[in-house]
Design a protein around this motif. Sequence first.
Motif, PDB file in Angstrom:
ATOM      1  N   ARG A  38     -25.562  27.127  -8.882  1.00 55.19           N
ATOM      2  CA  ARG A  38     -26.079  27.081  -7.514  1.00 55.19           C
ATOM      3  C   ARG A  38     -27.165  26.016  -7.381  1.00 55.19           C
ATOM      4  O   ARG A  38     -27.220  25.282  -6.411  1.00 55.19           O
ATOM      5  CB  ARG A  38     -26.654  28.443  -7.124  1.00 55.19           C
ATOM      6  N   ARG A  39     -28.006  25.907  -8.387  1.00 57.13           N
ATOM      7  CA  ARG A  39     -29.153  25.000  -8.315  1.00 57.13           C
ATOM      8  C   ARG A  39     -28.953  23.680  -9.058  1.00 57.13           C
ATOM      9  O   ARG A  39     -29.695  22.734  -8.840  1.00 57.13           O
ATOM     10  CB  ARG A  39     -30.394  25.689  -8.877  1.00 57.13           C
ATOM     11  N   THR A  40     -27.974  23.625  -9.942  1.00 56.50           N
ATOM     12  CA  THR A  40     -27.842  22.467 -10.818  1.00 56.50           C
ATOM     13  C   THR A  40     -26.488  21.791 -10.632  1.00 56.50           C
ATOM     14  O   THR A  40     -25.446  22.406 -10.823  1.00 56.50           O
ATOM     15  CB  THR A  40     -27.991  22.891 -12.297  1.00 56.50           C
ATOM     16  N   SER A  41     -26.511  20.526 -10.292  1.00 57.28           N
ATOM     17  CA  SER A  41     -25.297  19.744 -10.147  1.00 57.28           C
ATOM     18  C   SER A  41     -24.554  19.694 -11.477  1.00 57.28           C
ATOM     19  O   SER A  41     -25.178  19.701 -12.547  1.00 57.28           O
ATOM     20  CB  SER A  41     -25.673  18.320  -9.723  1.00 57.28           C
ATOM     21  N   PRO A  42     -23.235  19.613 -11.455  1.00 59.07           N
ATOM     22  CA  PRO A  42     -22.494  19.455 -12.710  1.00 59.07           C
ATOM     23  C   PRO A  42     -22.986  18.245 -13.517  1.00 59.07           C
ATOM     24  O   PRO A  42     -22.951  18.259 -14.744  1.00 59.07           O
ATOM     25  CB  PRO A  42     -21.046  19.244 -12.250  1.00 59.07           C
ATOM     26  N   PRO A  46     -26.678  20.160 -19.142  1.00 58.14           N
ATOM     27  CA  PRO A  46     -26.752  19.519 -20.464  1.00 58.14           C
ATOM     28  C   PRO A  46     -25.399  19.276 -21.132  1.00 58.14           C
ATOM     29  O   PRO A  46     -25.072  18.145 -21.492  1.00 58.14           O
ATOM     30  CB  PRO A  46     -27.613  20.476 -21.286  1.00 58.14           C
ATOM     31  N   SER A  47     -24.601  20.302 -21.297  1.00 58.61           N
ATOM     32  CA  SER A  47     -23.338  20.153 -22.020  1.00 58.61           C
ATOM     33  C   SER A  47     -22.266  19.479 -21.169  1.00 58.61           C
ATOM     34  O   SER A  47     -21.599  18.542 -21.612  1.00 58.61           O
ATOM     35  CB  SER A  47     -22.862  21.527 -22.498  1.00 58.61           C
ATOM     36  N   LEU A  48     -22.104  19.930 -19.945  1.00 56.95           N
ATOM     37  CA  LEU A  48     -21.071  19.374 -19.069  1.00 56.95           C
ATOM     38  C   LEU A  48     -21.333  17.912 -18.742  1.00 56.95           C
ATOM     39  O   LEU A  48     -20.415  17.092 -18.758  1.00 56.95           O
ATOM     40  CB  LEU A  48     -20.966  20.194 -17.782  1.00 56.95           C
ATOM     41  N   SER A  49     -22.554  17.567 -18.460  1.00 57.39           N
ATOM     42  CA  SER A  49     -22.853  16.180 -18.062  1.00 57.39           C
ATOM     43  C   SER A  49     -22.500  15.184 -19.163  1.00 57.39           C
ATOM     44  O   SER A  49     -22.081  14.059 -18.874  1.00 57.39           O
ATOM     45  CB  SER A  49     -24.310  16.023 -17.647  1.00 57.39           C
ATOM     46  N   SER A  50     -22.632  15.592 -20.424  1.00 55.34           N
ATOM     47  CA  SER A  50     -22.273  14.666 -21.506  1.00 55.34           C
ATOM     48  C   SER A  50     -20.774  14.351 -21.464  1.00 55.34           C
ATOM     49  O   SER A  50     -20.373  13.230 -21.766  1.00 55.34           O
ATOM     50  CB  SER A  50     -22.691  15.216 -22.868  1.00 55.34           C
ATOM     51  N   TRP A  51     -19.957  15.317 -21.072  1.00 59.07           N
ATOM     52  CA  TRP A  51     -18.526  15.063 -20.931  1.00 59.07           C
ATOM     53  C   TRP A  51     -18.222  14.262 -19.683  1.00 59.07           C
ATOM     54  O   TRP A  51     -17.318  13.423 -19.673  1.00 59.07           O
ATOM     55  CB  TRP A  51     -17.746  16.377 -20.934  1.00 59.07           C
ATOM     56  N   PRO A  55     -15.383  10.040 -19.230  1.00 55.78           N
ATOM     57  CA  PRO A  55     -14.106  10.450 -18.632  1.00 55.78           C
ATOM     58  C   PRO A  55     -12.868   9.842 -19.283  1.00 55.78           C
ATOM     59  O   PRO A  55     -11.757  10.337 -19.068  1.00 55.78           O
ATOM     60  CB  PRO A  55     -14.237  10.002 -17.176  1.00 55.78           C
ATOM     61  N   ASP A  56     -13.024   8.815 -20.077  1.00 54.20           N
ATOM     62  CA  ASP A  56     -11.864   8.193 -20.723  1.00 54.20           C
ATOM     63  C   ASP A  56     -11.326   9.017 -21.890  1.00 54.20           C
ATOM     64  O   ASP A  56     -10.268   8.698 -22.435  1.00 54.20           O
ATOM     65  CB  ASP A  56     -12.214   6.788 -21.219  1.00 54.20           C
ATOM     66  N   GLU A  57     -12.037  10.083 -22.265  1.00 53.49           N
ATOM     67  CA  GLU A  57     -11.644  10.875 -23.431  1.00 53.49           C
ATOM     68  C   GLU A  57     -10.729  12.057 -23.102  1.00 53.49           C
ATOM     69  O   GLU A  57     -10.301  12.774 -24.004  1.00 53.49           O
ATOM     70  CB  GLU A  57     -12.897  11.375 -24.159  1.00 53.49           C
ATOM     71  N   TYR A  58     -10.394  12.261 -21.817  1.00 55.95           N
ATOM     72  CA  TYR A  58      -9.564  13.400 -21.436  1.00 55.95           C
ATOM     73  C   TYR A  58      -8.943  13.138 -20.073  1.00 55.95           C
ATOM     74  O   TYR A  58      -9.334  12.209 -19.360  1.00 55.95           O
ATOM     75  CB  TYR A  58     -10.407  14.695 -21.405  1.00 55.95           C
ATOM     76  N   ASP A  59      -7.970  13.977 -19.708  1.00 54.47           N
ATOM     77  CA  ASP A  59      -7.252  13.825 -18.441  1.00 54.47           C
ATOM     78  C   ASP A  59      -7.672  14.838 -17.384  1.00 54.47           C
ATOM     79  O   ASP A  59      -7.421  14.626 -16.194  1.00 54.47           O
ATOM     80  CB  ASP A  59      -5.746  13.975 -18.666  1.00 54.47           C
ATOM     81  N   ALA A  60      -8.254  15.943 -17.815  1.00 51.84           N
ATOM     82  CA  ALA A  60      -8.577  17.025 -16.882  1.00 51.84           C
ATOM     83  C   ALA A  60      -9.766  17.822 -17.389  1.00 51.84           C
ATOM     84  O   ALA A  60     -10.064  17.822 -18.586  1.00 51.84           O
ATOM     85  CB  ALA A  60      -7.374  17.954 -16.721  1.00 51.84           C
ATOM     86  N   ILE A  61     -10.419  18.488 -16.454  1.00 54.20           N
ATOM     87  CA  ILE A  61     -11.477  19.449 -16.781  1.00 54.20           C
ATOM     88  C   ILE A  61     -11.059  20.782 -16.180  1.00 54.20           C
ATOM     89  O   ILE A  61     -10.617  20.844 -15.030  1.00 54.20           O
ATOM     90  CB  ILE A  61     -12.845  19.027 -16.220  1.00 54.20           C
ATOM     91  N   VAL A  62     -11.207  21.846 -16.969  1.00 48.60           N
ATOM     92  CA  VAL A  62     -10.799  23.174 -16.529  1.00 48.60           C
ATOM     93  C   VAL A  62     -12.003  24.101 -16.520  1.00 48.60           C
ATOM     94  O   VAL A  62     -12.725  24.200 -17.509  1.00 48.60           O
ATOM     95  CB  VAL A  62      -9.717  23.759 -17.478  1.00 48.60           C
ATOM     96  N   SER A  77     -18.188  18.191  -3.429  1.00 50.77           N
ATOM     97  CA  SER A  77     -17.846  16.865  -2.931  1.00 50.77           C
ATOM     98  C   SER A  77     -18.111  15.793  -3.995  1.00 50.77           C
ATOM     99  O   SER A  77     -17.278  14.911  -4.226  1.00 50.77           O
ATOM    100  CB  SER A  77     -18.642  16.566  -1.661  1.00 50.77           C
ATOM    101  N   GLU A  78     -19.270  15.887  -4.649  1.00 50.45           N
ATOM    102  CA  GLU A  78     -19.607  14.957  -5.745  1.00 50.45           C
ATOM    103  C   GLU A  78     -18.563  15.009  -6.851  1.00 50.45           C
ATOM    104  O   GLU A  78     -18.143  13.972  -7.364  1.00 50.45           O
ATOM    105  CB  GLU A  78     -20.939  15.367  -6.397  1.00 50.45           C
ATOM    106  N   LEU A  79     -18.181  16.214  -7.208  1.00 50.67           N
ATOM    107  CA  LEU A  79     -17.236  16.405  -8.308  1.00 50.67           C
ATOM    108  C   LEU A  79     -15.855  15.841  -7.947  1.00 50.67           C
ATOM    109  O   LEU A  79     -15.213  15.158  -8.758  1.00 50.67           O
ATOM    110  CB  LEU A  79     -17.143  17.890  -8.646  1.00 50.67           C
ATOM    111  N   ILE A  80     -15.404  16.091  -6.731  1.00 55.02           N
ATOM    112  CA  ILE A  80     -14.102  15.572  -6.300  1.00 55.02           C
ATOM    113  C   ILE A  80     -14.128  14.044  -6.248  1.00 55.02           C
ATOM    114  O   ILE A  80     -13.183  13.387  -6.700  1.00 55.02           O
ATOM    115  CB  ILE A  80     -13.688  16.181  -4.952  1.00 55.02           C
ATOM    116  N   GLU A  81     -15.200  13.467  -5.723  1.00 53.95           N
ATOM    117  CA  GLU A  81     -15.319  12.001  -5.701  1.00 53.95           C
ATOM    118  C   GLU A  81     -15.295  11.437  -7.114  1.00 53.95           C
ATOM    119  O   GLU A  81     -14.651  10.413  -7.383  1.00 53.95           O
ATOM    120  CB  GLU A  81     -16.595  11.581  -4.986  1.00 53.95           C
TER     121      GLU A  81
END
Length: 115
Positions: A38-42, A46-51, A55-62, A77-81
């Motif tokens: 709710r308060r923290t952008s993806p 810490p862990s997610l932002s490093s991935w 983005p060249d290391e994978y095709d999808a995020i689940v 919106s940020e994530l979709i962009e």
Amino acid sequence: MCASATSPGRQRTTIQLCTEQLGFRLIAEAADLGVSARRTSPFERPSLSSWLRRPDEYDAIVWSHVDRAVRSVAHMSELIEWGQKYATTLIFGMPEEHQPLVVTSQANGDASAAA
């Protein structure tokens, strides 16, 4: 599976089912336990932002559910962009629907549920 159950184990199970259902291979996990979606952008988690920076290391995020990824329209919106920019598919488990929500880089704002 109960939609309100968000234990790490249940989230992993949902993610594994999504990857199998869609024919992806799970290569890593980003777990930001105790960090509020709710308060923290993806992009600030810490862990997610490093991935997200690689983005060249994978095709999808689940994610196990939409609310595990984001809880605001601005963050979604940020994530979709980002997904469109880097041609990365975003997948959100929807255990209550028995099929994931899939947002592809070609979606142009549309999303589809996998069959």
